[in-house]
Design a protein around this motif. Structure first.
Motif, PDB file in Angstrom:
ATOM      1  N   GLY A  94       0.794  -1.222   0.000  1.00 32.60           N
ATOM      2  CA  GLY A  94       0.000   0.000   0.000  1.00 32.60           C
ATOM      3  C   GLY A  94       0.824   1.269   0.000  1.00 32.60           C
ATOM      4  N   MET A  95       2.145   1.136   0.060  1.00 33.00           N
ATOM      5  CA  MET A  95       3.028   2.297   0.104  1.00 33.00           C
ATOM      6  C   MET A  95       3.185   2.885  -1.290  1.00 33.00           C
ATOM      7  SD  MET A  95       4.789   4.340   1.878  1.00 33.00           S
ATOM      8  CE  MET A  95       6.230   5.392   1.997  1.00 33.00           C
ATOM      9  N   MET A  96       3.318   4.201  -1.358  1.00 34.70           N
ATOM     10  CA  MET A  96       3.547   4.864  -2.640  1.00 34.70           C
ATOM     11  C   MET A  96       4.857   4.376  -3.249  1.00 34.70           C
ATOM     12  SD  MET A  96       4.723   8.634  -1.280  1.00 34.70           S
ATOM     13  CE  MET A  96       3.680   8.560   0.181  1.00 34.70           C
ATOM     14  N   PRO A  97       4.933   4.244  -4.565  1.00 37.87           N
ATOM     15  CA  PRO A  97       6.165   3.774  -5.202  1.00 37.87           C
ATOM     16  C   PRO A  97       7.215   4.874  -5.249  1.00 37.87           C
ATOM     17  CG  PRO A  97       4.574   4.320  -6.876  1.00 37.87           C
ATOM     18  CD  PRO A  97       3.872   4.511  -5.546  1.00 37.87           C
ATOM     19  N   THR A  98       8.453   4.473  -5.403  1.00 40.48           N
ATOM     20  CA  THR A  98       9.519   5.446  -5.630  1.00 40.48           C
ATOM     21  C   THR A  98       9.452   5.905  -7.087  1.00 40.48           C
ATOM     22  OG1 THR A  98      11.107   3.738  -6.285  1.00 40.48           O
ATOM     23  CG2 THR A  98      10.958   4.273  -3.935  1.00 40.48           C
ATOM     24  N   PRO A  99      10.007   7.085  -7.406  1.00 41.20           N
ATOM     25  CA  PRO A  99      10.009   7.527  -8.805  1.00 41.20           C
ATOM     26  C   PRO A  99      10.655   6.512  -9.748  1.00 41.20           C
ATOM     27  CG  PRO A  99      10.576   9.344  -7.354  1.00 41.20           C
ATOM     28  CD  PRO A  99      10.519   8.124  -6.496  1.00 41.20           C
ATOM     29  N   MET A 100      11.648   5.772  -9.285  1.00 44.39           N
ATOM     30  CA  MET A 100      12.281   4.764 -10.134  1.00 44.39           C
ATOM     31  C   MET A 100      11.311   3.635 -10.453  1.00 44.39           C
ATOM     32  SD  MET A 100      15.795   2.606  -9.469  1.00 44.39           S
ATOM     33  CE  MET A 100      16.703   4.154  -9.367  1.00 44.39           C
ATOM     34  N   GLU A 101      10.528   3.210  -9.462  1.00 38.31           N
ATOM     35  CA  GLU A 101       9.533   2.169  -9.699  1.00 38.31           C
ATOM     36  C   GLU A 101       8.434   2.663 -10.623  1.00 38.31           C
ATOM     37  OE1 GLU A 101       9.649  -0.384  -5.549  1.00 38.31           O
ATOM     38  OE2 GLU A 101       8.540   1.493  -5.624  1.00 38.31           O
ATOM     39  N   ARG A 102       8.079   3.937 -10.520  1.00 40.22           N
ATOM     40  CA  ARG A 102       7.044   4.487 -11.379  1.00 40.22           C
ATOM     41  C   ARG A 102       7.498   4.567 -12.823  1.00 40.22           C
ATOM     42  NH1 ARG A 102       3.785   4.682 -12.740  1.00 40.22           N
ATOM     43  NH2 ARG A 102       3.143   6.782 -13.338  1.00 40.22           N
ATOM     44  N   SER A 103       8.798   4.755 -13.071  1.00 37.17           N
ATOM     45  CA  SER A 103       9.296   4.952 -14.423  1.00 37.17           C
ATOM     46  C   SER A 103       9.137   3.716 -15.297  1.00 37.17           C
ATOM     47  CB  SER A 103      10.771   5.374 -14.390  1.00 37.17           C
ATOM     48  OG  SER A 103      11.570   4.338 -13.836  1.00 37.17           O
ATOM     49  N   VAL A 104       9.008   2.535 -14.685  1.00 36.12           N
ATOM     50  CA  VAL A 104       8.884   1.308 -15.463  1.00 36.12           C
ATOM     51  C   VAL A 104       7.441   0.820 -15.519  1.00 36.12           C
ATOM     52  CG1 VAL A 104      11.228   0.603 -14.900  1.00 36.12           C
ATOM     53  CG2 VAL A 104       9.345  -0.125 -13.420  1.00 36.12           C
ATOM     54  N   SER A 105       6.495   1.583 -14.982  1.00 38.99           N
ATOM     55  CA  SER A 105       5.099   1.161 -14.976  1.00 38.99           C
ATOM     56  C   SER A 105       4.430   1.543 -16.286  1.00 38.99           C
ATOM     57  CB  SER A 105       4.355   1.808 -13.798  1.00 38.99           C
ATOM     58  OG  SER A 105       2.985   1.476 -13.845  1.00 38.99           O
ATOM     59  N   PRO A 106       3.643   0.642 -16.896  1.00 40.37           N
ATOM     60  CA  PRO A 106       2.980   0.960 -18.159  1.00 40.37           C
ATOM     61  C   PRO A 106       1.730   1.819 -17.985  1.00 40.37           C
ATOM     62  CG  PRO A 106       2.425  -1.265 -17.480  1.00 40.37           C
ATOM     63  CD  PRO A 106       3.415  -0.745 -16.475  1.00 40.37           C
ATOM     64  N   VAL A 107       1.235   2.007 -16.758  1.00 46.31           N
ATOM     65  CA  VAL A 107       0.042   2.817 -16.512  1.00 46.31           C
ATOM     66  C   VAL A 107       0.455   4.100 -15.814  1.00 46.31           C
ATOM     67  CG1 VAL A 107      -1.514   0.845 -16.383  1.00 46.31           C
ATOM     68  CG2 VAL A 107      -0.358   1.602 -14.325  1.00 46.31           C
ATOM     69  N   PRO A 108      -0.389   5.149 -15.896  1.00 47.43           N
ATOM     70  CA  PRO A 108       0.010   6.452 -15.330  1.00 47.43           C
ATOM     71  C   PRO A 108       0.011   6.513 -13.811  1.00 47.43           C
ATOM     72  CG  PRO A 108      -2.209   6.567 -16.209  1.00 47.43           C
ATOM     73  CD  PRO A 108      -1.658   5.234 -16.616  1.00 47.43           C
ATOM     74  N   PHE A 109      -0.363   5.449 -13.127  1.00 52.99           N
ATOM     75  CA  PHE A 109      -0.318   5.435 -11.673  1.00 52.99           C
ATOM     76  C   PHE A 109      -0.039   4.017 -11.204  1.00 52.99           C
ATOM     77  CE2 PHE A 109      -4.655   4.651 -12.965  1.00 52.99           C
ATOM     78  CZ  PHE A 109      -5.075   3.625 -12.143  1.00 52.99           C
ATOM     79  N   ASP A 110       0.395   3.920  -9.950  1.00 53.03           N
ATOM     80  CA  ASP A 110       0.687   2.613  -9.380  1.00 53.03           C
ATOM     81  C   ASP A 110      -0.619   1.960  -8.940  1.00 53.03           C
ATOM     82  OD1 ASP A 110       2.548   0.586  -8.179  1.00 53.03           O
ATOM     83  OD2 ASP A 110       1.584   1.286  -6.344  1.00 53.03           O
ATOM     84  N   MET A 111      -0.978   0.887  -9.613  1.00 55.88           N
ATOM     85  CA  MET A 111      -2.277   0.250  -9.390  1.00 55.88           C
ATOM     86  C   MET A 111      -2.419  -0.282  -7.970  1.00 55.88           C
ATOM     87  SD  MET A 111      -5.227  -0.604 -10.604  1.00 55.88           S
ATOM     88  CE  MET A 111      -5.062  -0.482 -12.384  1.00 55.88           C
ATOM     89  N   VAL A 112      -1.336  -0.842  -7.417  1.00 56.50           N
ATOM     90  CA  VAL A 112      -1.441  -1.499  -6.116  1.00 56.50           C
ATOM     91  C   VAL A 112      -1.715  -0.485  -5.010  1.00 56.50           C
ATOM     92  CG1 VAL A 112      -0.272  -2.995  -4.455  1.00 56.50           C
ATOM     93  CG2 VAL A 112       0.085  -3.335  -6.898  1.00 56.50           C
ATOM     94  N   SER A 113      -0.918   0.564  -4.927  1.00 57.17           N
ATOM     95  CA  SER A 113      -1.108   1.544  -3.859  1.00 57.17           C
ATOM     96  C   SER A 113      -2.415   2.317  -4.038  1.00 57.17           C
ATOM     97  CB  SER A 113       0.083   2.505  -3.799  1.00 57.17           C
ATOM     98  OG  SER A 113       0.257   3.173  -5.039  1.00 57.17           O
ATOM     99  N   PHE A 114      -2.782   2.623  -5.279  1.00 54.55           N
ATOM    100  CA  PHE A 114      -4.048   3.325  -5.524  1.00 54.55           C
ATOM    101  C   PHE A 114      -5.228   2.464  -5.099  1.00 54.55           C
ATOM    102  CE2 PHE A 114      -7.700   4.234  -8.289  1.00 54.55           C
ATOM    103  CZ  PHE A 114      -7.879   5.587  -8.042  1.00 54.55           C
ATOM    104  N   THR A 115      -5.197   1.179  -5.449  1.00 54.25           N
ATOM    105  CA  THR A 115      -6.286   0.282  -5.084  1.00 54.25           C
ATOM    106  C   THR A 115      -6.326   0.065  -3.580  1.00 54.25           C
ATOM    107  OG1 THR A 115      -5.920  -0.835  -7.196  1.00 54.25           O
ATOM    108  CG2 THR A 115      -7.381  -1.911  -5.633  1.00 54.25           C
ATOM    109  N   PHE A 116      -5.171  -0.004  -2.941  1.00 53.64           N
ATOM    110  CA  PHE A 116      -5.127  -0.160  -1.479  1.00 53.64           C
ATOM    111  C   PHE A 116      -5.886   0.972  -0.800  1.00 53.64           C
ATOM    112  CE2 PHE A 116      -3.285   0.774   2.643  1.00 53.64           C
ATOM    113  CZ  PHE A 116      -3.202  -0.469   3.248  1.00 53.64           C
ATOM    114  N   LEU A 117      -5.621   2.200  -1.214  1.00 47.94           N
ATOM    115  CA  LEU A 117      -6.271   3.346  -0.575  1.00 47.94           C
ATOM    116  C   LEU A 117      -7.767   3.375  -0.866  1.00 47.94           C
ATOM    117  CD1 LEU A 117      -3.706   6.262  -1.084  1.00 47.94           C
ATOM    118  CD2 LEU A 117      -3.950   4.709   0.851  1.00 47.94           C
TER     119      LEU A 117
END
Length: 238
Positions: free
Chosen positions: A61-84
């Motif tokens: 549920g933790m927000m991703p680091t910018p490095m983790e976000r750079s390799v994501s194919p979607v504009p937001f991190d699905m796991v942390s967004f869905t957790f909240l």
């Protein structure tokens, strides 16, 4: 006679505690099919993160680091967004409903009290822990505890975030428009899981090696406590 009177007072106090506890259990059991449906939709997201993705060092549920976000194919991190969002929606607004519940056993209207508000806060904190703690245990069992400090810190941040979102919804409900509160929470959840500048700011370190999010969250929590309680006291029990 004094002994009998003392015994009666003890029994009355015990019954009051049982009544309050049963009310909390009632709210947890009430509308369970809706809560179960929300959690079932959430299960594939957890499963993918824990069993299919590469090993992660952060709590799910933790927000991703910018490095983790750079390799994501979607504009937001699905796991942390869905957790909240699931953590907020699965509550079904019941902590706020408990806060505003009328005491039908009272024959005289009383002003909204501090004790009721403290019980509401305890109910809300208990719900947040009940939602996130099993996920922490499951992640440690599946992923291991090689990065335990980072995972625990992420768990604290994510759980605290859900708690703050629920306070925002409560404030909006007390103002008579809970929908606006949910919209604000969804916008924040998107920023939390997608916007690199926000993530970099919150995850940076303040003096004494404290994360910036912990300091900001503490300030926001005090502010929301004050605003919510002031609005709560203005409500009349009909």
């Amino acid at each position: 006679m004094l002994a009998i009177g003392g015994f009666i007072r003890v029994v009355i106090g015990w019954c009051k505690k049982m009544h309050k506890g049963n009310r909390w259990l009632f709210y947890l059991r009430d509308r369970w099919p809706f809560r179960l449906a929300i959690l079932v939709v959430y299960l594939p997201v957890i499963g993918r993160y824990l069993f299919m993705e590469d090993p992660q060092t952060r709590f799910l549920g933790m927000m991703p680091t910018p490095m983790e976000r750079s390799v994501s194919p979607v504009p937001f991190d699905m796991v942390s967004f869905t957790f909240l969002t699931v953590g907020l929606l699965a509550a079904l607004g019941q902590p706020t409903a408990y806060l505003l519940e009328d005491d039908w056993m009272a024959y005289i209207r009383k002003p909204r009290g501090w004790n009721r508000y403290l019980r509401y806060l305890g109910f809300t904190v208990g719900y947040c822990l009940l939602f996130s703690l099993p996920q922490l245990i499951l992640q440690l069992l599946v992923k291991g505890n090689g990065h335990l400090r980072v995972v625990i810190e992420g768990f604290a941040c994510a759980t605290w975030t859900v708690f703050l979102l629920m306070l925002v919804v409560c404030m909006a409900a007390l103002a008579g428009n809970a929908v606006v509160g949910y919209m604000v929470c969804l916008i924040f959840a998107f920023l939390y899981s997608s916007l690199a500048p926000v993530q970099s700011l919150l995850m940076s370190r303040a003096p004494l090696s404290l994360p910036v999010w912990a300091i900001l969250y503490a300030i926001v929590t005090v502010g929301l406590f004050f605003v919510d309680y002031r609005m709560f006291k203005r409500c009349e029990i009909l």
